[in-house]
Design a protein around this motif. Sequence first.
Motif, PDB file in Angstrom:
ATOM      1  N   ARG A  55       0.846  -1.189   0.000  1.00  0.00           N
ATOM      2  CA  ARG A  55       0.000   0.000   0.000  1.00  0.00           C
ATOM      3  C   ARG A  55       0.882   1.239   0.000  1.00  0.00           C
ATOM      4  O   ARG A  55       2.077   1.169   0.299  1.00  0.00           O
ATOM      5  CB  ARG A  55      -0.926   0.018   1.212  1.00  0.00           C
ATOM      6  N   GLN A  56       0.282   2.365  -0.332  1.00  0.00           N
ATOM      7  CA  GLN A  56       0.979   3.639  -0.266  1.00  0.00           C
ATOM      8  C   GLN A  56       0.815   4.237   1.119  1.00  0.00           C
ATOM      9  O   GLN A  56      -0.192   4.016   1.794  1.00  0.00           O
ATOM     10  CB  GLN A  56       0.436   4.595  -1.329  1.00  0.00           C
ATOM     11  N   GLY A  57       1.807   5.002   1.560  1.00  0.00           N
ATOM     12  CA  GLY A  57       1.748   5.615   2.873  1.00  0.00           C
ATOM     13  C   GLY A  57       2.753   6.733   2.975  1.00  0.00           C
ATOM     14  O   GLY A  57       3.371   7.148   1.991  1.00  0.00           O
ATOM     15  N   GLY A  58       2.943   7.210   4.198  1.00  0.00           N
ATOM     16  CA  GLY A  58       3.878   8.293   4.418  1.00  0.00           C
ATOM     17  C   GLY A  58       3.308   9.632   4.000  1.00  0.00           C
ATOM     18  O   GLY A  58       2.122   9.762   3.645  1.00  0.00           O
ATOM     19  N   ALA A  59       4.147  10.652   4.044  1.00  0.00           N
ATOM     20  CA  ALA A  59       3.717  11.993   3.669  1.00  0.00           C
ATOM     21  C   ALA A  59       3.359  12.038   2.192  1.00  0.00           C
ATOM     22  O   ALA A  59       4.147  11.655   1.328  1.00  0.00           O
ATOM     23  CB  ALA A  59       4.835  12.999   3.980  1.00  0.00           C
ATOM     24  N   ASN A  60       2.137  12.491   1.912  1.00  0.00           N
ATOM     25  CA  ASN A  60       1.657  12.607   0.526  1.00  0.00           C
ATOM     26  C   ASN A  60       1.699  11.274  -0.217  1.00  0.00           C
ATOM     27  O   ASN A  60       1.844  11.249  -1.449  1.00  0.00           O
ATOM     28  CB  ASN A  60       2.476  13.653  -0.249  1.00  0.00           C
ATOM     29  N   MET A 100       4.612   0.616   1.404  1.00  0.00           N
ATOM     30  CA  MET A 100       4.737  -0.281   2.544  1.00  0.00           C
ATOM     31  C   MET A 100       4.312  -1.680   2.118  1.00  0.00           C
ATOM     32  O   MET A 100       3.163  -1.886   1.728  1.00  0.00           O
ATOM     33  CB  MET A 100       3.891   0.216   3.717  1.00  0.00           C
ATOM     34  N   MET A 101       5.234  -2.610   2.174  1.00  0.00           N
ATOM     35  CA  MET A 101       4.987  -3.987   1.753  1.00  0.00           C
ATOM     36  C   MET A 101       4.883  -4.884   2.972  1.00  0.00           C
ATOM     37  O   MET A 101       5.669  -4.775   3.915  1.00  0.00           O
ATOM     38  CB  MET A 101       6.110  -4.475   0.838  1.00  0.00           C
ATOM     39  N   LEU A 102       3.908  -5.779   2.950  1.00  0.00           N
ATOM     40  CA  LEU A 102       3.718  -6.737   4.029  1.00  0.00           C
ATOM     41  C   LEU A 102       4.125  -8.122   3.554  1.00  0.00           C
ATOM     42  O   LEU A 102       3.680  -8.582   2.497  1.00  0.00           O
ATOM     43  CB  LEU A 102       2.249  -6.761   4.470  1.00  0.00           C
TER      44      LEU A 102
END
Length: 262
Positions: free
Chosen positions: A49-54, A59-61
């Motif tokens: 999924r995408q994450g972090g600022a903007n 992020m891979m699980l």
Amino acid sequence: MSKRQIRKMLRLMATGEPVQVTSAMASVKKLARLAFIAQQFGYEYADVRQGGANNSSLMMLIVPDPSPHARARAAQNWAQYPNAGDGVSLPPFVPDALELLKARINFDLTGKGTEKRMLVGAVGVTVGSAVVAVQGGSGALLWGAMIWVFFMGVFAFVFFFNRRRNAKFAARLQAAGFTPVADESGRVRYLPPGAQPPGHGNPFAQPHPPQSYAAQPYAASPQMYAPAPQPHAPAYPQPYAPQQPPYPPNPYGQPPTQPPTH
């Protein structure tokens, strides 16, 4: 991708818990290479999924793979590469496997879920443009129409570009035996042969939060740079070893005699 990143991931995998890997530079290629290494030692790519600022990070699980094939492969690789924990002594990368992992990661990032978000965004732009046209002053109608046309053009281009790109990824995965499975929200994902369908809810929302680390050196904790002890082979169930009999073995090979009865 550095040996420190690989070493940290393998150390977290030794806990047997889900592990979340973050790429601050949003590099699919880097995550695919890390996922390939994880597959060689008993783990499997689960989701991204995408994450972090903007939403600038990925992020891979990865989760433990309990299948007999994965356990046998991990045992063989730990025996063949006992120093894998140094981040260098690793099994060689297989180009076809890396391409499949990149296809899975890209499809999970830009699949049907992204199309739904784009449609929601298009509705939002339409409503915003209408508000500008109605509440603005002179010339607001023209500005509202121009804003709507511009963003609709962007959405249309991205929508059809992603759809064509995802069709290519889907064809590659289907040719390799992967199966499309929809979760409860309607999101379609491709699972490898023999894999179980995803459970309900967000796979990142584990009962116990996954161990995580950043895949960028500058985003990692200082402990990541400390020399890591050599990992031991995963604790796979060992063959049953019969216990010693409670009495010494009979040197004559005959069964013990029964005491005389009176």
